[in-house]
Design a protein around this motif. Structure first.
Motif, PDB file in Angstrom:
ATOM      1  N   PRO A   8     -43.624  17.928 -30.016  1.00  0.00           N
ATOM      2  CA  PRO A   8     -43.544  16.565 -30.191  1.00  0.00           C
ATOM      3  C   PRO A   8     -43.134  16.038 -31.617  1.00  0.00           C
ATOM      4  N   ALA A   9     -42.709  14.929 -31.416  1.00  0.00           N
ATOM      5  CA  ALA A   9     -42.422  14.166 -32.737  1.00  0.00           C
ATOM      6  C   ALA A   9     -43.815  14.116 -33.493  1.00  0.00           C
ATOM      7  N   ILE A  10     -43.562  13.853 -34.786  1.00  0.00           N
ATOM      8  CA  ILE A  10     -44.795  13.341 -35.737  1.00  0.00           C
ATOM      9  C   ILE A  10     -45.153  11.892 -35.475  1.00  0.00           C
ATOM     10  N   LEU A  11     -46.357  11.668 -35.177  1.00  0.00           N
ATOM     11  CA  LEU A  11     -46.690   9.993 -35.085  1.00  0.00           C
ATOM     12  C   LEU A  11     -46.123   9.545 -36.321  1.00  0.00           C
ATOM     13  N   ALA A  12     -45.530   8.143 -36.071  1.00  0.00           N
ATOM     14  CA  ALA A  12     -44.923   7.449 -37.122  1.00  0.00           C
ATOM     15  C   ALA A  12     -45.704   6.457 -37.874  1.00  0.00           C
ATOM     16  N   ILE A  13     -45.567   6.429 -39.282  1.00  0.00           N
ATOM     17  CA  ILE A  13     -46.267   5.750 -39.975  1.00  0.00           C
ATOM     18  C   ILE A  13     -46.237   4.039 -39.552  1.00  0.00           C
ATOM     19  N   GLY A  14     -47.376   3.782 -39.226  1.00  0.00           N
ATOM     20  CA  GLY A  14     -47.464   2.218 -38.669  1.00  0.00           C
ATOM     21  C   GLY A  14     -48.161   2.251 -37.289  1.00  0.00           C
ATOM     22  N   ALA A  15     -48.023   3.388 -36.885  1.00  0.00           N
ATOM     23  CA  ALA A  15     -48.326   3.560 -35.507  1.00  0.00           C
ATOM     24  C   ALA A  15     -50.049   3.631 -35.173  1.00  0.00           C
ATOM     25  N   THR A  16     -50.432   3.421 -34.085  1.00  0.00           N
ATOM     26  CA  THR A  16     -51.907   3.269 -33.681  1.00  0.00           C
ATOM     27  C   THR A  16     -52.449   4.563 -33.375  1.00  0.00           C
ATOM     28  N   ALA A  17     -53.732   4.921 -34.114  1.00  0.00           N
ATOM     29  CA  ALA A  17     -54.253   6.224 -33.738  1.00  0.00           C
ATOM     30  C   ALA A  17     -54.237   6.462 -32.185  1.00  0.00           C
ATOM     31  N   PRO A  18     -53.576   7.402 -31.778  1.00  0.00           N
ATOM     32  CA  PRO A  18     -53.937   7.713 -30.535  1.00  0.00           C
ATOM     33  C   PRO A  18     -55.342   8.181 -29.902  1.00  0.00           C
ATOM     34  N   ASP A  19     -55.739   7.489 -28.789  1.00  0.00           N
ATOM     35  CA  ASP A  19     -57.173   7.702 -28.561  1.00  0.00           C
ATOM     36  C   ASP A  19     -57.441   9.511 -28.062  1.00  0.00           C
ATOM     37  N   PHE A  20     -58.704  10.004 -28.373  1.00  0.00           N
ATOM     38  CA  PHE A  20     -58.946  11.226 -27.914  1.00  0.00           C
ATOM     39  C   PHE A  20     -60.572  11.329 -27.507  1.00  0.00           C
ATOM     40  N   CYS A  21     -60.905  12.111 -26.799  1.00  0.00           N
ATOM     41  CA  CYS A  21     -62.220  12.734 -26.707  1.00  0.00           C
ATOM     42  C   CYS A  21     -62.183  14.172 -26.257  1.00  0.00           C
ATOM     43  N   LEU A  22     -62.867  14.897 -27.489  1.00  0.00           N
ATOM     44  CA  LEU A  22     -62.635  16.173 -27.538  1.00  0.00           C
ATOM     45  C   LEU A  22     -64.041  16.935 -27.682  1.00  0.00           C
ATOM     46  N   LEU A  33     -51.566   4.257 -38.700  1.00  0.00           N
ATOM     47  CA  LEU A  33     -51.217   5.329 -39.604  1.00  0.00           C
ATOM     48  C   LEU A  33     -50.573   4.920 -40.982  1.00  0.00           C
ATOM     49  N   ARG A  34     -51.491   5.058 -42.258  1.00  0.00           N
ATOM     50  CA  ARG A  34     -50.834   4.920 -43.335  1.00  0.00           C
ATOM     51  C   ARG A  34     -50.351   6.074 -44.172  1.00  0.00           C
ATOM     52  N   TYR A  35     -50.684   7.217 -43.946  1.00  0.00           N
ATOM     53  CA  TYR A  35     -50.297   8.476 -44.639  1.00  0.00           C
ATOM     54  C   TYR A  35     -50.497   9.855 -43.623  1.00  0.00           C
ATOM     55  N   GLU A  36     -49.362  10.588 -43.666  1.00  0.00           N
ATOM     56  CA  GLU A  36     -49.562  11.922 -42.870  1.00  0.00           C
ATOM     57  C   GLU A  36     -48.831  12.899 -43.531  1.00  0.00           C
ATOM     58  N   GLY A  37     -49.391  14.199 -43.835  1.00  0.00           N
ATOM     59  CA  GLY A  37     -48.949  15.176 -44.668  1.00  0.00           C
ATOM     60  C   GLY A  37     -49.924  16.076 -45.007  1.00  0.00           C
ATOM     61  N   ARG A  38     -49.764  16.467 -46.545  1.00  0.00           N
ATOM     62  CA  ARG A  38     -50.506  17.654 -46.934  1.00  0.00           C
ATOM     63  C   ARG A  38     -51.666  17.043 -47.584  1.00  0.00           C
ATOM     64  N   ILE A  39     -52.636  17.929 -48.126  1.00  0.00           N
ATOM     65  CA  ILE A  39     -53.827  17.506 -48.869  1.00  0.00           C
ATOM     66  C   ILE A  39     -53.337  17.311 -50.257  1.00  0.00           C
ATOM     67  N   SER A  58     -48.603   4.383 -51.626  1.00  0.00           N
ATOM     68  CA  SER A  58     -47.557   4.526 -52.382  1.00  0.00           C
ATOM     69  C   SER A  58     -46.531   5.534 -51.941  1.00  0.00           C
ATOM     70  N   VAL A  59     -47.234   6.744 -51.494  1.00  0.00           N
ATOM     71  CA  VAL A  59     -46.298   7.707 -50.753  1.00  0.00           C
ATOM     72  C   VAL A  59     -46.991   7.960 -49.327  1.00  0.00           C
ATOM     73  N   ALA A  60     -46.313   7.633 -48.392  1.00  0.00           N
ATOM     74  CA  ALA A  60     -47.023   7.625 -46.995  1.00  0.00           C
ATOM     75  C   ALA A  60     -46.513   8.874 -46.252  1.00  0.00           C
ATOM     76  N   MET A  61     -45.602   9.688 -46.685  1.00  0.00           N
ATOM     77  CA  MET A  61     -45.419  11.013 -46.076  1.00  0.00           C
ATOM     78  C   MET A  61     -45.070  11.818 -47.085  1.00  0.00           C
ATOM     79  N   THR A  62     -45.410  13.288 -46.598  1.00  0.00           N
ATOM     80  CA  THR A  62     -45.267  14.506 -47.498  1.00  0.00           C
ATOM     81  C   THR A  62     -45.184  15.655 -46.671  1.00  0.00           C
ATOM     82  N   PRO A  63     -44.439  16.652 -46.935  1.00  0.00           N
ATOM     83  CA  PRO A  63     -44.555  17.889 -46.076  1.00  0.00           C
ATOM     84  C   PRO A  63     -45.693  18.502 -46.277  1.00  0.00           C
TER      85      PRO A  63
END
Length: 390
Positions: free
Chosen positions: A31-45, A168-174, A202-207
């Motif tokens: 799948p595609a990576i969740l886009a910045i600004g998207a709402t957190a998808p629900d889950f029950c795991l 979503l405000r940030y996705e990527g590495r630690i 300031s930096v919303a996406m990183t590899p």
């Protein structure tokens, strides 16, 4: 085609290209990576703590971090401590953490498990979480991958950080380097600090460097790997006293696992597949498995049949003479000759694991990965030589 038609076609193609460039990067079959600004998808795991954890559970936290990690990946392992440190540092600052294991266990090839003690099954997750004292919920999504499909983690580890409204405000590495001593930017910490201060990230996406997510379609690779293993020829050679002395000395450059067994020994036969699995996991590294049957030379055909049944592609030996005690004494004069007898021997001859009787599979795997020198993931050996709670 007239000039006007050519011009319109050019505009259309340019728009399609620009639109494609704006989309999150996706795995070829994932799948595609969740886009910045998207709402957190629900889950029950299900979690390793025996509880089911849902997104709504974290509604009271100002910030939510969803980390996709796994057991088998050496890069994910190297970040386990840093993730625990993040949790500890922000647990009283309104930040909630949850980790999700996205991989389908059947999609992980054995040669992809050359740096781990356990796989990515739910039961194995419980083992890892307990051994490494995880201080965060650890949830399993490997069976359906429904949640992972919605978030789109490309590798493990991969973080998704959401604000109070669960956007979503940030996705990527630690951080910006798998080697702690080379880190110059704490990406996740900076994003968290900015969100807690009500500032834009300031930096919303990183590899994120790591092992690719093992989507279900990759199970075909595991199946092909096993078929290739089962097609390999199996043999067994007679061992002399000198052969066994050399085996114990281990003057080579590999860590050697030696398994003494016999066809008439039920515990030996029962644990034999576990030995072969370890060989398939670690055999592409500086590691070797040598099985030594203490059957008599005239029982070689029965030994070979047993080895073929187990698809034992390791190096296999059988007693080269009827002087069994003399041969076994050549390997280890202090050994009482009872089997199974398992030793892990370093290239300098040092024994780092020894067990007469039932071997401890987890302890042996951990001894293996703690004693194979780094060959691609600097710091991995040291991590497995570190006490579990650290």
């Amino acid at each position: 085609m007239n000039n006007r038609a050519v011009f319109l076609l050019f505009i259309l193609l340019s728009s399609v290209c620009l639109l494609a460039q704006d989309q999150p990067e996706a795995d070829h079959h994932g799948p595609a990576i969740l886009a910045i600004g998207a709402t957190a998808p629900d889950f029950c795991l299900p979690g390793v703590d025996g509880q089911t954890h849902c997104l709504k559970e974290y509604a009271g936290s100002k910030v939510l971090v969803v980390a996709f990690i796994c057991n088998h990946c050496p890069m994910s392992q190297l970040y386990e401590t840093r993730l625990k440190q993040l949790v500890e540092g922000y647990k009283n600052r309104g930040v909630a953490f949850v980790a999700i294991q996205p991989n389908n266990p059947n999609a992980v090839r054995l040669d992809e498990m050359g740096y781990t003690d356990v796989g990515d099954s739910f039961d194995d997750m419980k083992i890892r979480a307990s051994y490494r004292h995880f201080n965060f919920p650890y949830l399993y999504d490997g069976e359906t991958q429904k949640t992972a499909q919605q978030y789109g983690p490309t590798a493990t580890p991969h973080l998704f950080i959401f604000d109070a409204e669960r956007k979503l405000r940030y996705e990527g590495r630690i951080d910006n380097n798998p080697r702690p001593q080379l880190v110059t930017r704490q990406d996740a910490r900076e994003a968290l600090d900015e969100l807690l201060a009500d500032k834009p990230v300031s930096v919303a996406m990183t590899p994120s460097i790591g092992c690719s997510t093992k989507w279900m379609y990759k199970a075909e690779g595991r199946k092909a790997e096993l078929e290739k293993i089962e097609a390999k020829p199996i043999d067994v050679n007679a061992a002399s006293a000198d052969d066994l002395k050399a085996l114990r000395k281990n003057a080579g450059d590999k860590l050697i696992l030696v398994d003494f067994w016999a066809t008439w020994c039920s515990p030996c036969v029962e644990e034999f597949p576990k030995m072969e699995t370890m060989y398939r996991m670690y055999g592409h590294r500086a590691f070797d498995l040598v099985t030594v049957s203490i059957n008599y030379p005239d029982e070689k055909a029965a030994v070979l049949a047993a080895l073929q049944k187990q698809h034992a592609t390791s190096r296999n030996l059988v007693m080269g003479s009827t002087d069994l005690y003399g041969l076994l004494g050549a390997f280890d004069p202090a050994w009482n000759a009872a089997v199974p007898y398992t030793l892990l021997i370093k290239p300098d001859g040092e024994v780092v694991y020894k067990q007469q009787g039932w071997m401890d599979e987890l302890a042996l795997r951990r001894a293996i990965i703690a004693n194979i020198p780094d060959d691609g993931y600097t710091g991995h050996q040291a991590y497995w030589q570190t006490a579990p709670g650290q």
